[in-house]
Every structure is written in structure tokens, then in C-alpha cells.
Design a protein around this motif. Structure first.
Motif, PDB file in Angstrom:
ATOM      1  N   PHE A 220       0.833  -1.211   0.000  1.00  0.00           N
ATOM      2  CA  PHE A 220       0.000   0.000   0.000  1.00  0.00           C
ATOM      3  C   PHE A 220       0.864   1.256   0.000  1.00  0.00           C
ATOM      4  N   ASN A 221       0.332   2.314  -0.573  1.00  0.00           N
ATOM      5  CA  ASN A 221       0.995   3.615  -0.519  1.00  0.00           C
ATOM      6  C   ASN A 221       0.811   4.227   0.860  1.00  0.00           C
ATOM      7  N   ASN A 222       1.701   5.071   1.242  1.00  0.00           N
ATOM      8  CA  ASN A 222       1.554   5.796   2.509  1.00  0.00           C
ATOM      9  C   ASN A 222       0.370   6.758   2.391  1.00  0.00           C
ATOM     10  N   PRO A 223      -0.678   6.590   3.221  1.00  0.00           N
ATOM     11  CA  PRO A 223      -1.854   7.456   3.075  1.00  0.00           C
ATOM     12  C   PRO A 223      -1.534   8.928   3.361  1.00  0.00           C
ATOM     13  N   LEU A 224      -0.411   9.179   4.052  1.00  0.00           N
ATOM     14  CA  LEU A 224      -0.081  10.573   4.387  1.00  0.00           C
ATOM     15  C   LEU A 224       0.874  11.208   3.379  1.00  0.00           C
ATOM     16  N   ARG A 225       1.110  10.498   2.269  1.00  0.00           N
ATOM     17  CA  ARG A 225       2.034  11.068   1.278  1.00  0.00           C
ATOM     18  C   ARG A 225       1.430  12.353   0.708  1.00  0.00           C
ATOM     19  N   SER A 226       2.273  13.175   0.077  1.00  0.00           N
ATOM     20  CA  SER A 226       1.690  14.406  -0.476  1.00  0.00           C
ATOM     21  C   SER A 226       1.038  14.082  -1.826  1.00  0.00           C
ATOM     22  N   PHE A 227      -0.122  14.690  -2.049  1.00  0.00           N
ATOM     23  CA  PHE A 227      -0.885  14.406  -3.253  1.00  0.00           C
ATOM     24  C   PHE A 227      -0.590  15.434  -4.322  1.00  0.00           C
ATOM     25  N   ARG A 228      -0.427  14.967  -5.529  1.00  0.00           N
ATOM     26  CA  ARG A 228      -0.188  15.922  -6.606  1.00  0.00           C
ATOM     27  C   ARG A 228      -1.487  16.229  -7.342  1.00  0.00           C
ATOM     28  N   ASN A 229      -2.338  15.236  -7.493  1.00  0.00           N
ATOM     29  CA  ASN A 229      -3.607  15.520  -8.154  1.00  0.00           C
ATOM     30  C   ASN A 229      -4.741  14.689  -7.565  1.00  0.00           C
ATOM     31  N   ILE A 230      -5.932  15.118  -7.888  1.00  0.00           N
ATOM     32  CA  ILE A 230      -7.153  14.596  -7.297  1.00  0.00           C
ATOM     33  C   ILE A 230      -7.307  13.079  -7.498  1.00  0.00           C
ATOM     34  N   HIS A 231      -6.774  12.556  -8.609  1.00  0.00           N
ATOM     35  CA  HIS A 231      -6.916  11.119  -8.882  1.00  0.00           C
ATOM     36  C   HIS A 231      -6.301  10.260  -7.796  1.00  0.00           C
ATOM     37  N   ILE A 233      -6.647  10.281  -4.789  1.00  0.00           N
ATOM     38  CA  ILE A 233      -7.488   9.882  -3.654  1.00  0.00           C
ATOM     39  C   ILE A 233      -8.300   8.615  -3.997  1.00  0.00           C
ATOM     40  N   LEU A 234      -8.284   8.195  -5.244  1.00  0.00           N
ATOM     41  CA  LEU A 234      -9.082   7.029  -5.632  1.00  0.00           C
ATOM     42  C   LEU A 234      -8.455   5.734  -5.099  1.00  0.00           C
ATOM     43  N   PRO A 235      -9.310   4.760  -4.752  1.00  0.00           N
ATOM     44  CA  PRO A 235      -8.789   3.502  -4.181  1.00  0.00           C
ATOM     45  C   PRO A 235      -7.702   2.867  -5.048  1.00  0.00           C
ATOM     46  N   TYR A 236      -7.820   3.016  -6.382  1.00  0.00           N
ATOM     47  CA  TYR A 236      -6.809   2.400  -7.239  1.00  0.00           C
ATOM     48  C   TYR A 236      -5.415   2.923  -6.896  1.00  0.00           C
ATOM     49  N   GLU A 237      -5.330   4.176  -6.481  1.00  0.00           N
ATOM     50  CA  GLU A 237      -4.026   4.785  -6.181  1.00  0.00           C
ATOM     51  C   GLU A 237      -3.547   4.472  -4.761  1.00  0.00           C
ATOM     52  N   TRP A 238      -4.350   3.755  -3.983  1.00  0.00           N
ATOM     53  CA  TRP A 238      -3.894   3.410  -2.633  1.00  0.00           C
ATOM     54  C   TRP A 238      -2.808   2.335  -2.671  1.00  0.00           C
ATOM     55  N   GLN A 239      -2.790   1.559  -3.777  1.00  0.00           N
ATOM     56  CA  GLN A 239      -1.779   0.506  -3.875  1.00  0.00           C
ATOM     57  C   GLN A 239      -0.603   0.992  -4.717  1.00  0.00           C
ATOM     58  N   LYS A 240       0.577   0.434  -4.397  1.00  0.00           N
ATOM     59  CA  LYS A 240       1.743   0.672  -5.273  1.00  0.00           C
ATOM     60  C   LYS A 240       1.712  -0.457  -6.292  1.00  0.00           C
ATOM     61  N   HIS A 241       1.501  -0.104  -7.534  1.00  0.00           N
ATOM     62  CA  HIS A 241       1.239  -1.152  -8.530  1.00  0.00           C
ATOM     63  C   HIS A 241       2.519  -1.784  -9.070  1.00  0.00           C
ATOM     64  N   ALA A 273       0.469   4.726 -21.484  1.00  0.00           N
ATOM     65  CA  ALA A 273       0.962   4.107 -20.255  1.00  0.00           C
ATOM     66  C   ALA A 273       0.170   4.775 -19.143  1.00  0.00           C
ATOM     67  N   ALA A 274      -0.788   4.050 -18.623  1.00  0.00           N
ATOM     68  CA  ALA A 274      -1.730   4.676 -17.701  1.00  0.00           C
ATOM     69  C   ALA A 274      -1.111   4.829 -16.313  1.00  0.00           C
ATOM     70  N   THR A 275      -0.434   5.928 -16.113  1.00  0.00           N
ATOM     71  CA  THR A 275       0.188   6.212 -14.823  1.00  0.00           C
ATOM     72  C   THR A 275       0.504   7.710 -14.724  1.00  0.00           C
ATOM     73  N   PHE A 276       0.505   8.213 -13.503  1.00  0.00           N
ATOM     74  CA  PHE A 276       0.901   9.610 -13.295  1.00  0.00           C
ATOM     75  C   PHE A 276       2.390   9.722 -12.987  1.00  0.00           C
ATOM     76  N   PHE A 300      -0.205  15.944 -17.999  1.00  0.00           N
ATOM     77  CA  PHE A 300      -0.739  17.064 -18.775  1.00  0.00           C
ATOM     78  C   PHE A 300      -2.268  17.130 -18.680  1.00  0.00           C
ATOM     79  N   PHE A 301      -2.892  15.983 -18.331  1.00  0.00           N
ATOM     80  CA  PHE A 301      -4.365  15.958 -18.261  1.00  0.00           C
ATOM     81  C   PHE A 301      -4.892  16.587 -16.976  1.00  0.00           C
ATOM     82  N   THR A 302      -3.979  16.843 -16.044  1.00  0.00           N
ATOM     83  CA  THR A 302      -4.476  17.373 -14.766  1.00  0.00           C
ATOM     84  C   THR A 302      -3.840  18.706 -14.391  1.00  0.00           C
ATOM     85  N   CYS A 303      -2.834  19.161 -15.143  1.00  0.00           N
ATOM     86  CA  CYS A 303      -2.157  20.366 -14.655  1.00  0.00           C
ATOM     87  C   CYS A 303      -3.071  21.595 -14.790  1.00  0.00           C
ATOM     88  N   PRO A 304      -3.136  22.401 -13.739  1.00  0.00           N
ATOM     89  CA  PRO A 304      -4.007  23.567 -13.757  1.00  0.00           C
ATOM     90  C   PRO A 304      -3.450  24.699 -14.622  1.00  0.00           C
TER      91      PRO A 304
END
Ligand code: NOJ
Length: 567
Positions: A220-231, A233-241, A273-276, A300-304
Motif C-alpha cells: 500500500f501507498n503511505n496514506p499521508l504522502r503528499s498528493f499531486r492531483n485529485i486522482h 485519492i481514488l482507491p486504485y491509487e492506494w496501492q503501489k502497482h 501508459a496509464a500512470t501519473f 498534462f491531463f491534470t495540470c491547472p
């Protein structure tokens, strides 16, 4: 053209993604088709794009609209037939437009004959073409991997009492790429289209081809890691793939696919390659010349809409790439909300915001003057908006499951807005997805008549790219002084130098400080090549110039010997 540059056509090319169902319906059934694209080739030619990426044209169960294939060498009758496709290819090539196809490598439809055989019994000859396993214990899937969309990645199948794996929807079982017969069948399909003359493939979910043989659980990923984008927070990103994607064997397969592709001349492989993780995505370039030619960068799909974010994303991507690799650039596609919504308010029902088109022009200028191959998404050139859809209108399975938490991907897949006429000029029949109400004012017909429209701006930018090699093959250098309100950078090729300045803010910005940067010495005058607030050919002296709100300025130095034409 030199043989090498003929082969490298994709480095200079501007690609245009066509979402098959929504571009143009020629046969009046409410769904876009191949003859519809043929009808609009002149439009695409006049826009100036060099290559089309068609979302899957193969027969499909259409649960995930083409991404659940039932026959890799056929054409979905909804879109036409093989002769329609050959005609498209011939007519596009006659206009010097290439055509690449979407190739869904990772999974098939549950209705694909291969899967039907595979699920029929444990000793079926195609059993091993997919990933079947016993549960961990009764009622428990083989491991804790989760799918990219629905959570569950394992589906229990009554007939044989085993689970099959799916990285996406359960209607899309993953192929077992470790099986040489699978590889052969898929490579044969690739060869079929390459023989027919297609110019390459966009490869779907390319980082998912191979999974860990021992089915080890991901940490699992560290839940307290710093987030770069909203995605994130999704359960898929809780795991280190680390066990269900990006495996070394995948790279080996792609190298083989590259060799196959290279045995034909001038073809291109573009990977999703589906990854951030930019460096994980970049790894699909291999050494830079032995895997994929181009790979999308999801960041590029998420940068403000902030100069620092644009700059950071571009630099991060540039730095992540191996030496000989060529960047691939896109702000929008059929899985993401359109970037105009991200930059200037989500839906058109909120009314047209004044800053929407100026911001879209900045984004277009950035995308089309950065170093790399840009991908436009149909309708982006007229500023099509994300559409709000009621639950009963939603077609995307992801939207059906998650609305209103997530309304799905239909918002960016609505019919192309050709005119203010019935059904946005897309079809004589009721379109498969309701057109966005903005088509009354936002459409090709109106914008073609307006020299200041977004469409006219895209056309001019594309023309300029063709005229100036610095804008395609040139080196890029960002000017550090300019990152708080605006971005400035140069493109340089042989003796050609082009300066690009983009003001991201609705305020005036003086360029006097910029004029002193070493990169722009000796000081001299500049001639406007293209801009949103100045006439082409106008000269300016940076020291005394001010960027107007949201201004795009593309200029070249005026040689000292040439007398300044003061305006
Ligand atoms: C990525 C495609 O772009 C998306 O539309 C599709 O749903 C998934 N892959 C599954 O094939």
C-alpha cells in the motif's frame, strides 16, 4: 524528403484524435462512422493536422465503446466496412494525412470467441489465453489487486469454478501475454493492418500487458504522502502497482512489436501508459529508439492553468525521457474532461465565461510550440465544452456506476459541433449522445467565418508550425525570469530563432525585465509572427512592451541590417 525525415514524420506531425462515435455520422443512424470522416477530410486538411488517431474501429460489444473487441481484424459495422476503411486510408494519404488505429492489446471483450472458448472448460486449448486462477479460499479472489475502475479485479466464473483477471471492467478480461500463442495472434492482427497501409497504432493500456506470475499482492501507498492531483485519492491509487503493471516482460513484448513495426517503413507506435508517474511512463520509450516512438504523459491531463504547472509538467516530462526520445503532448482525450473546462469552468450550462477562449488560445499556443508531437482532441479547436449529463442520458459504464460522484467520460465525448443546425450538424438522426447545448454558438460553421475565432487561431498556429522548422525540430529553452505570470521560451533551429510569450493572467505584464535576459541579447526588435493582441508583421521592442491580458505572442528577431518598420 530525406529518407530519415520521411520515417520520422511523426516528429513534425500534429495528431488529431477522433472519437469514432462522435465525429460525423454519414449514414443517419446517430453514430459517427468512417464515411463521415471521409466527408470531413477536407476540413481536417484545412485545419492542418498531419495524422488521425481513430479510437477502435474493430467489432466490439460496445460495452466500453470499442475498447471491448470481438474481432481484431474486422471493422465494426456501425462504422462501415473494410472497403470504407481502405477508401479513408487512400483519401487521407492523398491529402498527406496519416491514419493510426487504436489497438486494444491488454484485453478482449468477454464475447470474443477466444474468451468464450477459454471460459468453456479448464482444459480448453484457449484456457491459458487469459488469466485464470483459483480463489485464495472459498469466496475469496486470488489476491488483492483491484481494477482501474470498479474495485474488483477478479471475476468468479461459475462454469469452471475459477476467477479471471481484468484490469478494467469485468467485460474486458485480460489476455495472458506470457502465452506465445496470444502474442502471435495479436502480432498477426497488427501485421494485418500494417500490410493494409495504416501508419501505426495507439496502444491501449500498454503498461498492463503482463502481471506477476506469483500474483503477489501490491504493497500500500503511505496514506499521508503528499498528493499531486485529485486522482490520487481514488482507491486504485492506494496501492503501489508493482506486481500488476509495469513489469519488465511488458517491455520485452513492446520491443518485439517495435521490431515488427520497423519492418514496415514510416510507422509509429504511440502508447497509453496509464500512470501519473512520469518516469514509469517514460520507460516505455525503452532506450529512446527500441520501444515506443511516443508515450502520453498523464500529468498534462491534470495540470491547472498556471504558468508554473505548465512549465513544471513540460520540464518533468522532458527530463524523464531517455536521450533520443521525442515528447508526446496532449491536454485532452476521450477519457478526460476537456481542458477548457479545467481552465475556465466545467460546463457550458454555467454560461460562456469571458476568459474561456483566451485561455484556450494560451493552451493551444503552448501545446503547439512545445518540443514534441501534439495530439489534439476533436472539438478542442473550436473550444467544445464538457457536457453535463443527467443519469438517464449517461452511456459510459463508469458514469452509470458512479453518477453523481463521477458522471463518467461522456462529458468529453459529445457529438462534434459542426453547425448551429439540427443535432449540431452531426447527424440527421438523434445522436447516440446528446449534443452539448453550446452548439448554438460554438460550432465550426460560425468559427470558420470569424478570423478571431479559436478555430482560426488553431489554423494559423498549425500553418506557422509547418512554415518554421524551429517550431517542430528546434531546441527549446525556457527563460527563467518569466514564470510568475507568464511563460517565455525560445525555439531554435539552425539560424532560425522564435520567441514565445504567454501571459496567463488577466493583467498587463511589462516585458522590460525579460528583455534583459542573456538569451535575448543583443537587444533588438522583434517581428510578430502570430499573436492574439497584435498584428502579424508588427515590430516591437521588448524593453518597452507590455503583454496584454491573456496575450499570446510568437515573434522572431528582426535582423539588425533590416530597417525597423515602426508601427
Ligand atoms: C483506455 C481507453 O482510452 C479507455 O477509453 C478504455 O475504457 C480503457 N483503456 C480500457 O480499454
Amino acid at each position: 524528403m530525406r529518407e530519415s525525415s520521411k520515417n520520422d514524420w511523426w516528429k513534425r506531425a500534429v495528431f488529431y484524435e477522433i472519437y469514432m462515435r462522435s465525429f460525423k455520422d454519414a449514414n443517419g443512424d446517430g453514430v459517427g462512422d468512417i464515411p463521415g470522416i471521409i466527408e470531413k477530410l477536407e476540413y481536417l486538411h484545412s485545419l492542418g493536422v498531419d495524422a488521425l488517431w481513430l479510437t477502435p474501429i474493430n467489432p466490439s460489444t460496445d460495452y466500453d465503446f470499442g475498447y471491448d473487441v470481438t474481432d481484431y481484424t474486422g471493422v465494426n459495422p456501425l462504422f462501415g466496412n473494410i472497403s470504407d476503411f481502405q477508401r479513408l486510408l487512400a483519401e487521407a494519404h492523398a491529402l498527406d494525412i496519416k491514419v493510426i488505429l487504436d489497438f486494444v492489446l491488454n484485453h478482449t471483450s468477454v464475447e470474443h470467441p477466444w474468451f468464450k472458448e477459454s471460459r468453456s472448460s479448464r482444459d480448453n486449448l484457449k484456457r491459458d489465453w487469459y488469466i485464470w486462477r483459483d480463489g485464495r479460499s472459498p469466496g475469496k479472489p486470488p489476491n488483492r489487486w483491484i481494477s482501474r475502475v470498479t474495485g474488483k479485479a477478479w471475476e468468479y466464473d461459475q462454469t469452471t469454478g475459477q476467477y479471471y483477471y481484468h484490469a478494467f471492467f469485468k467485460q474486458q478480461p485480460d489476455l495472458n501475454w506470457r502465452n506465445p500463442e496470444v502474442k502471435r495472434a495479436m502480432f498477426d492482427a497488427a501485421k494485418y493492418w500494417l500490410d493494409l497501409g495504416v501508419d501505426g497504432f495507439r496502444l491501449d493500456l500498454v503498461n498492463h500487458l503482463v502481471e506477476d506470475e506469483l500474483l503477489r499482492d501490491n504493497p500500500f501507498n503511505n496514506p499521508l504522502r503528499s498528493f499531486r492531483n485529485i486522482h490520487e485519492i481514488l482507491p486504485y491509487e492506494w496501492q503501489k502497482h508493482i506486481y500488476d503493471r509495469d513489469l519488465e516482460e511488458t517491455h520485452e513484448i513492446l520491443k518485439e512489436l517495435r521490431s515488427l513495426t520497423d519492418s514496415f517503413s514510416s510507422r509509429v507506435l504511440v502508447g497509453e501508459a496509464a500512470t501519473f508517474d512520469a518516469s514509469a511512463a517514460a520507460s516505455y520509450y525503452g532506450s529512446g529508439s527500441d520501444e515506443l516512438h511516443l508515450v502520453f504523459n498523464f500529468n498534462f491531463f491534470t495540470c491547472p492553468f498556471e504558468p508554473r504547472s505548465f512549465l513544471h509538467t513540460a520540464l518533468e516530462w522532458q527530463d524523464a525521457l531517455p536521450q533520443d526520445a521525442w515528447p508526446c503532448l496532449a491536454f485532452s482525450n476521450h477519457d478526460q474532461p476537456r481542458h477548457i473546462g479545467r481552465f475556465a469552468g466545467s460546463f457550458s450550462i454555467y454560461g460562456e465565461r469571458e476568459d474561456a477562449i483566451p485561455k484556450a488560445k494560451i493552451a493551444a499556443a503552448f501545446l503547439l510550440t512545445l518540443r514534441g508531437s501534439p495530439f489534439l482532441y476533436y472539438g478542442e479547436e473550436i473550444g467544445m465544452r464538457n457536457s453535463f449529463l443527467w443519469p438517464w442520458e449517461v452511456k459510459d459504464p463508469a458514469g452509470k456506476i458512479f453518477w453523481p460522484l463521477f458522471q463518467g467520460r461522456d462529458m468529453s465525448r459529445t457529438p462534434m459541433q459542426w453547425s448551429p443546425g439540427k443535432n449540431a450538424g452531426f447527424s440527421i438522426a438523434r445522436p447516440w449522445l446528446r449534443p452539448d447545448p453550446s452548439y448554438g454558438y460554438c460550432n465550426v460553421l460560425y468559427q470558420e467565418q470569424d478570423p478571431y475565432s479559436l478555430l482560426s487561431f488553431y489554423r494559423k498556429l498549425l500553418r506557422l508550425r509547418k512554415e518554421r522548422e524551429a517550431l517542430t525540430l528546434g531546441e527549446i529553452e525556457f527563460i527563467p525570469a518569466a514564470t510568475s505570470d507568464y511563460l517565455a521560451y525560445t525555439r531554435k533551429f539552425n539560424n532560425e530563432l522564435i520567441l514565445i510569450i504567454l501571459n496567463f493572467k488577466p493583467i498587463l505584464n511589462s516585458l522590460s525585465q525579460l528583455s534583459e535576459t542573456p538569451q535575448l541579447q543583443p537587444p533588438g526588435s522583434w517581428r510578430v509572427l502570430l499573436g492574439t493582441s497584435r498584428r502579424e508583421g508588427e515590430s516591437l521592442d521588448l524593453k518597452n512592451a507590455w503583454m496584454r491580458p491573456y496575450e499570446v505572442l510568437i515573434a522572431e528577431p528582426i535582423p539588425i541590417s533590416e530597417p525597423d518598420r515602426a508601427d
